[in-house]
Design a protein around this motif. Structure first.
Motif, PDB file in Angstrom:
ATOM      1  N   ALA A  25       0.968  -1.275   0.070  1.00 48.33           N
ATOM      2  CA  ALA A  25      -0.232   0.063   0.193  1.00 48.33           C
ATOM      3  C   ALA A  25       0.786   1.146  -0.079  1.00 48.33           C
ATOM      4  N   SER A  26       0.590   2.423  -0.699  1.00 52.26           N
ATOM      5  CA  SER A  26       1.068   3.430  -0.688  1.00 52.26           C
ATOM      6  C   SER A  26       1.218   4.256   0.651  1.00 52.26           C
ATOM      7  N   SER A  27       0.441   4.253   1.311  1.00 57.29           N
ATOM      8  CA  SER A  27       0.353   4.817   2.842  1.00 57.29           C
ATOM      9  C   SER A  27      -0.031   3.498   3.631  1.00 57.29           C
ATOM     10  N   PRO A  28       0.267   3.684   4.861  1.00 58.64           N
ATOM     11  CA  PRO A  28      -0.003   2.829   6.158  1.00 58.64           C
ATOM     12  C   PRO A  28      -1.128   2.405   6.137  1.00 58.64           C
ATOM     13  N   VAL A  29      -1.633   1.076   6.158  1.00 58.47           N
ATOM     14  CA  VAL A  29      -3.029   0.595   6.208  1.00 58.47           C
ATOM     15  C   VAL A  29      -3.328   0.738   7.747  1.00 58.47           C
ATOM     16  N   ARG A  30      -4.564   1.235   8.062  1.00 61.98           N
ATOM     17  CA  ARG A  30      -5.173   1.179   9.399  1.00 61.98           C
ATOM     18  C   ARG A  30      -6.304   0.457   9.470  1.00 61.98           C
ATOM     19  N   ILE A  31      -6.866   0.280   8.478  1.00 61.26           N
ATOM     20  CA  ILE A  31      -8.257  -0.786   8.328  1.00 61.26           C
ATOM     21  C   ILE A  31      -8.232  -1.838   7.279  1.00 61.26           C
ATOM     22  N   VAL A  32      -8.591  -2.853   7.612  1.00 62.39           N
ATOM     23  CA  VAL A  32      -9.030  -3.814   6.732  1.00 62.39           C
ATOM     24  C   VAL A  32     -10.418  -4.428   6.996  1.00 62.39           C
ATOM     25  N   VAL A  33     -11.345  -4.365   5.696  1.00 63.33           N
ATOM     26  CA  VAL A  33     -12.511  -4.751   5.841  1.00 63.33           C
ATOM     27  C   VAL A  33     -12.747  -5.750   4.719  1.00 63.33           C
ATOM     28  N   LEU A  34     -13.169  -6.922   5.513  1.00 64.31           N
ATOM     29  CA  LEU A  34     -13.377  -8.067   4.537  1.00 64.31           C
ATOM     30  C   LEU A  34     -14.916  -8.122   3.880  1.00 64.31           C
ATOM     31  N   GLU A  35     -15.077  -7.832   2.912  1.00 67.32           N
ATOM     32  CA  GLU A  35     -16.585  -7.798   2.358  1.00 67.32           C
ATOM     33  C   GLU A  35     -16.778  -9.314   2.229  1.00 67.32           C
ATOM     34  N   ALA A  36     -17.983  -9.649   2.834  1.00 74.54           N
ATOM     35  CA  ALA A  36     -18.111 -11.007   3.050  1.00 74.54           C
ATOM     36  C   ALA A  36     -19.439 -11.794   2.363  1.00 74.54           C
ATOM     37  N   SER A  37     -20.100 -10.668   1.248  1.00 74.81           N
ATOM     38  CA  SER A  37     -21.327 -11.196   0.793  1.00 74.81           C
ATOM     39  C   SER A  37     -21.346 -12.462   0.041  1.00 74.81           C
ATOM     40  N   GLY A  66     -15.248  -7.345   9.310  1.00 75.51           N
ATOM     41  CA  GLY A  66     -15.892  -8.032   8.307  1.00 75.51           C
ATOM     42  C   GLY A  66     -17.209  -7.166   7.925  1.00 75.51           C
ATOM     43  N   ALA A  67     -17.773  -7.424   6.904  1.00 79.84           N
ATOM     44  CA  ALA A  67     -18.923  -6.519   6.102  1.00 79.84           C
ATOM     45  C   ALA A  67     -19.779  -7.347   5.469  1.00 79.84           C
ATOM     46  N   ARG A  68     -21.186  -7.532   5.846  1.00 75.71           N
ATOM     47  CA  ARG A  68     -22.081  -8.194   4.877  1.00 75.71           C
ATOM     48  C   ARG A  68     -21.837  -9.711   4.826  1.00 75.71           C
ATOM     49  N   LEU A  69     -21.897 -10.075   5.858  1.00 80.93           N
ATOM     50  CA  LEU A  69     -21.566 -11.534   6.003  1.00 80.93           C
ATOM     51  C   LEU A  69     -22.982 -12.002   6.352  1.00 80.93           C
ATOM     52  N   GLU A  70     -23.704 -12.459   5.215  1.00 79.87           N
ATOM     53  CA  GLU A  70     -25.066 -12.777   5.134  1.00 79.87           C
ATOM     54  C   GLU A  70     -25.344 -14.032   5.549  1.00 79.87           C
ATOM     55  N   SER A  71     -24.497 -14.993   5.038  1.00 79.41           N
ATOM     56  CA  SER A  71     -24.627 -16.429   5.140  1.00 79.41           C
ATOM     57  C   SER A  71     -24.736 -17.007   6.491  1.00 79.41           C
ATOM     58  N   GLY A  82     -14.260 -19.500  16.644  1.00 81.85           N
ATOM     59  CA  GLY A  82     -13.872 -18.533  17.442  1.00 81.85           C
ATOM     60  C   GLY A  82     -13.227 -17.169  16.575  1.00 81.85           C
ATOM     61  N   LEU A  83     -13.339 -17.141  15.536  1.00 84.27           N
ATOM     62  CA  LEU A  83     -13.245 -15.874  14.744  1.00 84.27           C
ATOM     63  C   LEU A  83     -13.967 -14.581  15.155  1.00 84.27           C
ATOM     64  N   ASP A  84     -14.999 -14.758  15.721  1.00 87.69           N
ATOM     65  CA  ASP A  84     -15.804 -13.558  16.354  1.00 87.69           C
ATOM     66  C   ASP A  84     -14.942 -13.169  17.493  1.00 87.69           C
ATOM     67  N   ARG A  85     -14.309 -14.071  18.162  1.00 86.64           N
ATOM     68  CA  ARG A  85     -13.455 -13.582  19.291  1.00 86.64           C
ATOM     69  C   ARG A  85     -12.283 -13.024  19.017  1.00 86.64           C
ATOM     70  N   TYR A  93     -19.957  -5.748  10.410  1.00 93.67           N
ATOM     71  CA  TYR A  93     -20.848  -4.713   9.975  1.00 93.67           C
ATOM     72  C   TYR A  93     -22.036  -4.944   8.725  1.00 93.67           C
ATOM     73  N   ARG A  94     -22.866  -4.233   8.613  1.00 93.56           N
ATOM     74  CA  ARG A  94     -23.834  -4.351   7.575  1.00 93.56           C
ATOM     75  C   ARG A  94     -23.583  -4.027   6.126  1.00 93.56           C
ATOM     76  N   SER A  95     -22.383  -3.016   6.114  1.00 94.80           N
ATOM     77  CA  SER A  95     -21.912  -2.728   5.101  1.00 94.80           C
ATOM     78  C   SER A  95     -20.394  -2.246   5.217  1.00 94.80           C
ATOM     79  N   VAL A  96     -19.706  -2.211   4.066  1.00 92.01           N
ATOM     80  CA  VAL A  96     -18.432  -1.715   4.208  1.00 92.01           C
ATOM     81  C   VAL A  96     -18.336  -0.284   4.481  1.00 92.01           C
ATOM     82  N   GLU A  97     -19.168   0.420   3.992  1.00 89.43           N
ATOM     83  CA  GLU A  97     -19.235   2.034   4.313  1.00 89.43           C
ATOM     84  C   GLU A  97     -19.288   1.998   5.747  1.00 89.43           C
TER      85      GLU A  97
END
Length: 109
Positions: A25-37, A66-71, A82-85, A93-97
Motif C-alpha cells: 500500500a502507498s500509505s500505512p494501512v490502518r483498516i482492513v474490511v473483508l466484504e463477505a457477502s 467483516g462486512a455483509r456476512l449474510e450466510s 472463534g473468529l468472532d472472538r 458490519y452491515r456494509s463496508v461503508e
C-alpha cells in the motif's frame, strides 16, 4: 472481497494476496474490511488463515472487520472457529461503508 466460500482451496492464496496488498500500500494501512457477502461458508483451514491474518493485523495496529456476512452457515462457522472472538465485539458490519466509518472514528479517537 472474495467471491466464493473460504476453504482450503483458496485460503492460502487469499491470505497471501491480502498480506501483499497491505505491504505494498502507498500509505500505512490502518483498516482492513473483508466484504463477505459471497462467503457462504468457512472451513477449518480458512478459519486458521483468518485467525493468523487478524492477529497479524492487530499486531500491526490495523483494525480488521467483516462486512455483509449474510450466510447463516458462514456466521455459524465464524462462531464455531472463534473468529468472532479474534475480531472482537461488534466487528461485523452491515456494509463496508458502515465498517470504514466506525473504524475510522475509532482510530481517530
Amino acid at each position: 472481497a472474495i467471491q466464493a466460500p473460504l476453504s482450503f482451496l483458496n485460503a492460502d492464496p487469499f491470505g497471501r494476496d491480502l498480506r501483499a496488498r497491505i505491504r505494498q500500500a502507498s500509505s500505512p494501512v490502518r483498516i482492513v474490511v473483508l466484504e463477505a457477502s459471497a462467503i457462504l461458508d468457512i472451513d477449518f483451514t480458512a478459519a486458521q488463515m483468518l485467525t493468523s491474518l487478524i492477529r497479524e493485523c492487530h499486531d500491526q495496529n490495523i483494525s480488521f472487520a467483516g462486512a455483509r456476512l449474510e450466510s447463516l452457515r458462514a456466521q455459524a462457522a465464524l462462531k464455531r472457529f472463534g473468529l468472532d472472538r479474534e475480531l472482537g465485539p461488534g466487528r461485523i458490519y452491515r456494509s463496508v461503508e458502515e465498517a470504514v466509518e466506525a473504524l475510522t472514528k475509532e482510530a481517530n479517537a
